[in-house]
Design a protein around this motif. Structure first.
Motif, PDB file in Angstrom:
ATOM      1  N   GLU A 205      14.990 -24.593  14.751  1.00 39.89           N
ATOM      2  CA  GLU A 205      15.003 -24.579  16.215  1.00 39.89           C
ATOM      3  C   GLU A 205      15.533 -23.278  16.804  1.00 39.89           C
ATOM      4  N   ALA A 206      16.295 -22.520  16.042  1.00 41.72           N
ATOM      5  CA  ALA A 206      16.938 -21.321  16.586  1.00 41.72           C
ATOM      6  C   ALA A 206      16.207 -20.062  16.138  1.00 41.72           C
ATOM      7  N   THR A 207      15.779 -19.285  17.115  1.00 42.30           N
ATOM      8  CA  THR A 207      15.197 -17.987  16.810  1.00 42.30           C
ATOM      9  C   THR A 207      16.309 -16.940  16.802  1.00 42.30           C
ATOM     10  N   MET A 208      15.969 -15.748  16.380  1.00 41.87           N
ATOM     11  CA  MET A 208      16.945 -14.657  16.435  1.00 41.87           C
ATOM     12  C   MET A 208      17.390 -14.401  17.868  1.00 41.87           C
ATOM     13  N   LYS A 209      16.515 -14.610  18.822  1.00 42.42           N
ATOM     14  CA  LYS A 209      16.898 -14.413  20.223  1.00 42.42           C
ATOM     15  C   LYS A 209      18.060 -15.339  20.580  1.00 42.42           C
ATOM     16  N   GLU A 210      17.958 -16.613  20.199  1.00 39.58           N
ATOM     17  CA  GLU A 210      19.061 -17.546  20.463  1.00 39.58           C
ATOM     18  C   GLU A 210      20.304 -17.168  19.669  1.00 39.58           C
ATOM     19  N   ALA A 211      20.107 -16.757  18.424  1.00 38.66           N
ATOM     20  CA  ALA A 211      21.249 -16.375  17.593  1.00 38.66           C
ATOM     21  C   ALA A 211      21.968 -15.163  18.174  1.00 38.66           C
ATOM     22  N   VAL A 212      21.210 -14.166  18.601  1.00 37.02           N
ATOM     23  CA  VAL A 212      21.810 -12.960  19.178  1.00 37.02           C
ATOM     24  C   VAL A 212      22.571 -13.303  20.458  1.00 37.02           C
ATOM     25  N   ASN A 213      21.995 -14.145  21.290  1.00 35.45           N
ATOM     26  CA  ASN A 213      22.694 -14.553  22.514  1.00 35.45           C
ATOM     27  C   ASN A 213      23.977 -15.310  22.185  1.00 35.45           C
TER      28      ASN A 213
ATOM     29  N   ILE B 143      29.518  -6.439  25.967  1.00 32.19           N
ATOM     30  CA  ILE B 143      28.194  -7.006  25.678  1.00 32.19           C
ATOM     31  C   ILE B 143      27.089  -5.957  25.830  1.00 32.19           C
ATOM     32  N   PRO B 144      27.140  -5.065  26.848  1.00 28.25           N
ATOM     33  CA  PRO B 144      26.093  -4.033  26.934  1.00 28.25           C
ATOM     34  C   PRO B 144      26.080  -3.052  25.755  1.00 28.25           C
ATOM     35  N   VAL B 145      27.151  -3.000  24.990  1.00 23.99           N
ATOM     36  CA  VAL B 145      27.159  -2.178  23.775  1.00 23.99           C
ATOM     37  C   VAL B 145      26.244  -2.813  22.730  1.00 23.99           C
ATOM     38  N   PHE B 146      26.087  -4.128  22.807  1.00 24.82           N
ATOM     39  CA  PHE B 146      25.332  -4.907  21.827  1.00 24.82           C
ATOM     40  C   PHE B 146      23.948  -5.318  22.342  1.00 24.82           C
ATOM     41  N   ILE B 147      23.875  -5.715  23.602  1.00 22.86           N
ATOM     42  CA  ILE B 147      22.638  -6.237  24.191  1.00 22.86           C
ATOM     43  C   ILE B 147      22.204  -5.344  25.355  1.00 22.86           C
ATOM     44  N   GLU B 148      20.911  -5.056  25.401  1.00 19.44           N
ATOM     45  CA  GLU B 148      20.348  -4.304  26.520  1.00 19.44           C
ATOM     46  C   GLU B 148      18.951  -4.851  26.798  1.00 19.44           C
ATOM     47  N   ASP B 149      18.690  -5.155  28.053  1.00 21.81           N
ATOM     48  CA  ASP B 149      17.388  -5.703  28.456  1.00 21.81           C
ATOM     49  C   ASP B 149      17.001  -6.938  27.643  1.00 21.81           C
ATOM     50  N   GLY B 150      17.985  -7.789  27.365  1.00 18.38           N
ATOM     51  CA  GLY B 150      17.715  -9.065  26.715  1.00 18.38           C
ATOM     52  C   GLY B 150      17.513  -9.025  25.215  1.00 18.38           C
ATOM     53  N   THR B 151      17.749  -7.878  24.598  1.00 22.56           N
ATOM     54  CA  THR B 151      17.590  -7.787  23.146  1.00 22.56           C
ATOM     55  C   THR B 151      18.683  -6.883  22.579  1.00 22.56           C
ATOM     56  N   VAL B 152      18.722  -6.783  21.272  1.00 23.02           N
ATOM     57  CA  VAL B 152      19.708  -5.914  20.635  1.00 23.02           C
ATOM     58  C   VAL B 152      19.436  -4.479  21.069  1.00 23.02           C
ATOM     59  N   ARG B 153      20.487  -3.813  21.442  1.00 27.57           N
ATOM     60  CA  ARG B 153      20.407  -2.453  21.975  1.00 27.57           C
ATOM     61  C   ARG B 153      19.782  -1.488  20.960  1.00 27.57           C
TER      62      ARG B 153
ATOM     63  N   ASP C 297      11.631 -13.450  17.208  1.00 28.35           N
ATOM     64  CA  ASP C 297      10.912 -14.699  16.933  1.00 28.35           C
ATOM     65  C   ASP C 297      11.251 -15.314  15.576  1.00 28.35           C
ATOM     66  N   TYR C 298      11.978 -14.583  14.738  1.00 23.54           N
ATOM     67  CA  TYR C 298      12.345 -15.106  13.418  1.00 23.54           C
ATOM     68  C   TYR C 298      13.141 -16.396  13.584  1.00 23.54           C
ATOM     69  N   LEU C 299      12.786 -17.419  12.821  1.00 19.38           N
ATOM     70  CA  LEU C 299      13.539 -18.676  12.846  1.00 19.38           C
ATOM     71  C   LEU C 299      14.718 -18.570  11.887  1.00 19.38           C
ATOM     72  N   VAL C 300      15.906 -18.666  12.440  1.00 21.89           N
ATOM     73  CA  VAL C 300      17.129 -18.541  11.653  1.00 21.89           C
ATOM     74  C   VAL C 300      17.281 -19.762  10.756  1.00 21.89           C
ATOM     75  N   GLU C 301      17.650 -19.506   9.503  1.00 24.51           N
ATOM     76  CA  GLU C 301      17.806 -20.574   8.521  1.00 24.51           C
ATOM     77  C   GLU C 301      19.247 -20.657   8.050  1.00 24.51           C
ATOM     78  N   ASN C 302      19.619 -21.827   7.609  1.00 21.83           N
ATOM     79  CA  ASN C 302      20.944 -22.035   7.048  1.00 21.83           C
ATOM     80  C   ASN C 302      21.169 -21.039   5.908  1.00 21.83           C
ATOM     81  N   GLY C 303      22.307 -20.360   5.921  1.00 27.56           N
ATOM     82  CA  GLY C 303      22.635 -19.410   4.868  1.00 27.56           C
ATOM     83  C   GLY C 303      22.178 -17.987   5.120  1.00 27.56           C
ATOM     84  N   ASP C 304      21.464 -17.749   6.214  1.00 29.85           N
ATOM     85  CA  ASP C 304      21.025 -16.386   6.521  1.00 29.85           C
ATOM     86  C   ASP C 304      22.228 -15.465   6.722  1.00 29.85           C
ATOM     87  N   VAL C 305      22.015 -14.193   6.394  1.00 29.15           N
ATOM     88  CA  VAL C 305      23.013 -13.159   6.642  1.00 29.15           C
ATOM     89  C   VAL C 305      22.400 -12.187   7.647  1.00 29.15           C
ATOM     90  N   LEU C 306      23.040 -12.078   8.806  1.00 29.27           N
ATOM     91  CA  LEU C 306      22.574 -11.182   9.862  1.00 29.27           C
ATOM     92  C   LEU C 306      23.528 -10.002   9.935  1.00 29.27           C
TER      93      LEU C 306
END
Length: 101
Positions: A33-41, A54-64, A83-92
């Motif tokens: 259910e969680a995309t990278m967009k949700e994970a980043v937020n 937060i602006p150091v990390f996020i800009e225009d709704g995505t990673v800077r 759009d990547y679907l985050v999975e249990n155990g992922d390392v970001l």
């Protein structure tokens, strides 16, 4: 069941997260259910210590631009970026490629 992931801030980016590089994070989403967009937020809202950073990390709704994002050691651009679907155990991994001098 919530998604458990590991988040790493490298290249000096850890300063926005209380100078802690490694974080164990439980996302409040079911697997699939969680995309990278949700994970980043979620990361921005819960790991970035000072909202002014937060602006150091996020800009225009995505990673800077200037922050390399890896999903399980693979460039997120090869995985579908937000759009990547985050999975249990992922390392970001978020690595700043910009350095002052």
């Amino acid at each position: 069941m919530p998604i458990k992931i590991k988040v790493e801030f490298l290249g000096g980016l850890d300063v926005i997260a209380s100078s802690v590089r490694d974080h164990k994070v439980t996302l409040p989403y079911e697997e699939g259910e969680a995309t990278m967009k949700e994970a980043v937020n979620y990361i921005a809202e819960n790991l970035v210590t000072d909202p002014k950073d937060i602006p150091v990390f996020i800009e225009d709704g995505t990673v800077r631009a200037g922050i390399l994002v890896l999903i399980n050691d693979t460039d997120w651009e090869l995985e579908g970026k937000e759009d990547y679907l985050v999975e249990n155990g992922d390392v970001l991994i978020f690595t700043s490629t910009l350095h002052g001098g």
